[in-house]
Design a protein around this motif. Sequence first.
Motif, short mmCIF file in Angstrom:
data_model
loop_
_atom_site.label_atom_id
_atom_site.label_comp_id
_atom_site.label_asym_id
_atom_site.label_seq_id
_atom_site.Cartn_x
_atom_site.Cartn_y
_atom_site.Cartn_z
N GLY A 1 0.64 -8.88 -0.76
CA GLY A 1 -0.17 -8.14 -0.15
C GLY A 1 -1.66 -8.62 -0.05
O GLY A 1 -1.77 -9.81 -0.64
N ALA A 2 -2.32 -8.23 0.77
CA ALA A 2 -2.02 -6.96 1.34
C ALA A 2 -1.49 -7.41 2.63
O ALA A 2 -1.89 -8.26 3.42
CB ALA A 2 -3.36 -6.13 1.70
N ILE A 3 -0.37 -6.35 2.95
CA ILE A 3 0.49 -6.63 4.21
C ILE A 3 -0.26 -6.22 5.44
O ILE A 3 -0.28 -6.69 6.59
CB ILE A 3 1.77 -5.97 3.94
CG1 ILE A 3 2.65 -6.71 3.01
CG2 ILE A 3 2.69 -6.03 5.31
CD1 ILE A 3 3.95 -6.50 2.75
N TRP A 4 -0.90 -5.03 5.20
CA TRP A 4 -1.74 -4.39 6.22
C TRP A 4 -3.21 -4.12 5.78
O TRP A 4 -3.46 -4.29 4.56
CB TRP A 4 -1.26 -3.09 6.65
CG TRP A 4 0.17 -3.05 7.20
CD1 TRP A 4 1.41 -2.71 6.29
CD2 TRP A 4 0.77 -2.98 8.55
NE1 TRP A 4 2.43 -2.85 6.93
CE2 TRP A 4 2.20 -3.13 8.44
CE3 TRP A 4 0.34 -2.94 9.79
CZ2 TRP A 4 2.97 -3.01 9.50
CZ3 TRP A 4 0.97 -2.94 10.90
CH2 TRP A 4 2.49 -3.06 10.67
N SER A 5 -3.86 -3.94 6.59
CA SER A 5 -5.54 -3.48 6.21
C SER A 5 -5.50 -2.23 5.65
O SER A 5 -4.73 -1.46 5.64
CB SER A 5 -6.40 -3.62 7.30
OG SER A 5 -5.94 -2.56 8.09
N THR A 6 -6.32 -2.09 4.23
CA THR A 6 -6.39 -1.00 3.49
C THR A 6 -7.53 -0.55 3.29
O THR A 6 -8.69 -1.39 3.11
CB THR A 6 -5.51 -1.37 2.48
OG1 THR A 6 -5.71 -0.15 1.49
CG2 THR A 6 -5.78 -2.64 1.48
N THR A 7 -7.89 0.53 3.05
CA THR A 7 -9.30 1.19 2.48
C THR A 7 -9.26 1.39 1.01
O THR A 7 -10.31 1.93 0.57
CB THR A 7 -9.55 2.50 3.36
OG1 THR A 7 -8.66 3.33 3.38
CG2 THR A 7 -9.73 2.01 4.75
N THR A 8 -7.95 1.13 0.41
CA THR A 8 -8.00 1.74 -0.90
C THR A 8 -8.42 0.65 -2.03
O THR A 8 -8.63 0.91 -3.33
CB THR A 8 -6.65 2.12 -1.44
OG1 THR A 8 -5.65 0.95 -1.19
CG2 THR A 8 -6.18 3.38 -0.24
N LYS A 9 -8.71 -0.57 -1.52
CA LYS A 9 -8.88 -1.55 -2.25
C LYS A 9 -9.93 -2.73 -1.24
O LYS A 9 -9.69 -2.97 -0.15
CB LYS A 9 -7.83 -2.38 -2.81
CG LYS A 9 -8.17 -3.47 -3.95
CD LYS A 9 -6.83 -3.98 -4.13
CE LYS A 9 -6.96 -4.97 -5.49
NZ LYS A 9 -5.79 -5.56 -6.15
N ASN A 10 -11.00 -3.03 -2.13
CA ASN A 10 -11.85 -4.05 -1.41
C ASN A 10 -11.17 -5.43 -1.37
O ASN A 10 -10.60 -5.98 -2.31
CB ASN A 10 -13.23 -4.50 -2.22
CG ASN A 10 -14.15 -3.00 -2.08
OD1 ASN A 10 -13.97 -2.31 -1.01
ND2 ASN A 10 -14.72 -2.62 -3.11
N LEU A 11 -11.04 -6.05 -0.21
CA LEU A 11 -10.06 -7.22 0.13
C LEU A 11 -10.81 -8.42 -0.03
O LEU A 11 -11.84 -8.50 0.71
CB LEU A 11 -9.16 -7.16 1.08
CG LEU A 11 -8.17 -5.95 1.14
CD1 LEU A 11 -7.68 -5.80 2.77
CD2 LEU A 11 -7.26 -6.06 0.18
N ASN A 12 -10.76 -9.28 -0.99
CA ASN A 12 -11.44 -10.60 -0.77
C ASN A 12 -10.62 -11.68 -0.36
O ASN A 12 -10.91 -12.92 -0.67
CB ASN A 12 -12.10 -10.99 -2.24
CG ASN A 12 -11.08 -10.84 -3.28
OD1 ASN A 12 -9.86 -11.03 -3.21
ND2 ASN A 12 -11.61 -10.71 -4.49
N ILE B 1 -5.56 -10.89 5.08
CA ILE B 1 -4.43 -9.96 5.23
C ILE B 1 -3.15 -10.99 5.41
O ILE B 1 -3.17 -11.80 6.08
CB ILE B 1 -4.43 -8.92 6.55
CG1 ILE B 1 -5.81 -8.14 6.34
CG2 ILE B 1 -3.23 -8.38 6.60
CD1 ILE B 1 -5.64 -7.21 5.28
N VAL B 2 -2.10 -10.70 4.62
CA VAL B 2 -0.93 -11.33 4.63
C VAL B 2 -0.15 -11.26 6.07
O VAL B 2 0.19 -12.20 6.81
CB VAL B 2 0.06 -11.14 3.66
CG1 VAL B 2 1.68 -11.70 3.79
CG2 VAL B 2 -0.53 -11.58 2.24
N GLY B 3 -0.09 -10.05 6.45
CA GLY B 3 0.73 -9.70 7.87
C GLY B 3 1.94 -9.81 7.51
O GLY B 3 2.63 -10.68 6.88
N VAL B 4 2.98 -8.75 8.17
CA VAL B 4 4.23 -8.66 8.03
C VAL B 4 5.01 -10.07 8.27
O VAL B 4 5.77 -10.40 7.42
CB VAL B 4 4.91 -7.56 8.77
CG1 VAL B 4 6.28 -7.59 8.89
CG2 VAL B 4 4.34 -6.34 8.79
N ARG B 5 4.64 -10.77 9.19
CA ARG B 5 5.47 -11.97 9.60
C ARG B 5 5.19 -12.96 8.66
O ARG B 5 6.12 -13.98 8.62
CB ARG B 5 5.20 -12.36 11.04
CG ARG B 5 5.52 -11.34 12.00
CD ARG B 5 4.86 -11.65 13.33
NE ARG B 5 4.94 -12.90 14.09
CZ ARG B 5 4.12 -13.62 14.40
NH1 ARG B 5 2.87 -13.53 14.04
NH2 ARG B 5 4.61 -14.80 14.76
#
Length: 522
Positions: free
Chosen positions: A129-140, A143-147
């Motif tokens: 992941g992250a597969i979708w955007s998320t607010t539970t973790k700061n992403l550095n 986004i991977v994305g489903v495909r």
Amino acid sequence: MIDYSLYLVTGRELLPPGQDYFDSLEQALQGGVTVVQIREKNADTGEFLDIALRSKVICDRYNVPLIVNDRVDIALAVQAAGVHVGQTDMPVSIVRNLLPEGTIIGVSCNNLREIEKAINDKADYVGIGAIWSTTTKNLNKPIVGVRRVGELLQKLDGTSIKAVGIGGIKSSNLLRTLHGSVSTTNRALDGVAVVSEIVASTRPREAASKLCEILSTFRNSGSVPNAMSTRSDYSVENVLDGVIQIMSCVREHNPLVHQITNNVSIAQSANATIALGASPIMATTAQEMEELSVINGALLVNIGTLVSSAYEGMTLAGSCANAQKKPVVFDPVGIGASQFRKSAVNSLLNTWQASVIKGNAGELAALSGSNEVQSKGVDSIGSGFKDPISFVRNVARKERCVVVMSGKTDYISDGTNVAVLTNGHELLGQITGSGCIAGSCIASYCAGAMILARGENQEGKLALGDVFLGAIGGILALTISAELASLREDVKGPGTFFPALIDELSTLSTRNIRERACIEIQ
């Protein structure tokens, strides 16, 4: 053996006001959570230890393994089943040396390099992941994305390493996540990690139960109408039998076909839909997409006119159609013309699952990232693919749907079989919107296939291969009607061809299909 199906990651900061963490955890376990990762990024050691000890007691009560995020010392102290580490945490090799034999070690991965490292480090599972955007973790990281998940999963072939999808997963996108996150070798996710959907809920037991129900539904009956199959008994005869059955069904039942399509060809597409026996509705407003998904027989999304209001409608319409298990036909018109279109297509296909993707060689090349064929606007340029059969089959496998590559010769694949069709006439290329009309024909016949499937299966699951036959039927109906129209004495050129084409679509007979279809099955 750990069941990773529904993997809960805790986060006390997300609890609703007044909700007790331990009560929430127990309710989640009652709802069907199969493994728990306790994550405490802001607690000091004493507080973390107390929470972990009490959480372990609750998890043991339900015979569910507890995994500790990052902290090897806490995991040792509470005798946890495992530890999960990130890319900047303690290396897996050191964690392995510190923990008792048999302890589970998981690692977060975002790209192929990290997957390869996890394999070399002999991790027990990876969190992709992250597969979708998320607010539970700061992403550095991106986004991977489903495909893109399938590409990472394929690296795990031949290993015993399990894979859990993580990042923004919730009940509204879980089916899309499960269906799309599969490699071309059919390597799928072993589970999904969920945070806010359960932790932030005032009713965590019901939230977990709903997620478990979706997981069970997917495993038992699939997610959305598609034709991914390993069926190998297709023949020209049974394909034509299926197409004729679908044609008759469309004329008998007059299915509603919802179309968000190119403004240039709205009238032409609507007229073609009516001529086939279906009923068009050309609606783009997001506010009515949920209601339309209940009553329509299929959805066509064509990005020819990509304005913001239509894009919003496209995004919601596809998700609603997936939820109702209605076929979604997607036409990425002119995707190679701009980065904006490429980005929009990527976002749409990560948000919902297409049943059929239809495009010319240039469009499908741009979609798949191939440089073998180029495009100019909405047109392909060059001599085409050296091996179009392998290309279209591989794109179908990657996108997990039927793929139609239109052109002088049409190629249609369900990921296993490829139908090669050589009907048609050059006048089709001389009228506006012939490609858009093809999408309408495919959507109309996919709606007919859905009706037939529901007649056999009250749950509404399409019988294997029906969308494949619907796509073949839609192309044959258009191309054979074009041949018949070109033979008429009143057709003098493109201006007189289109009305004649509509006439022939409306009077197309089963005899026309059987006698004129030029088809091979590879």
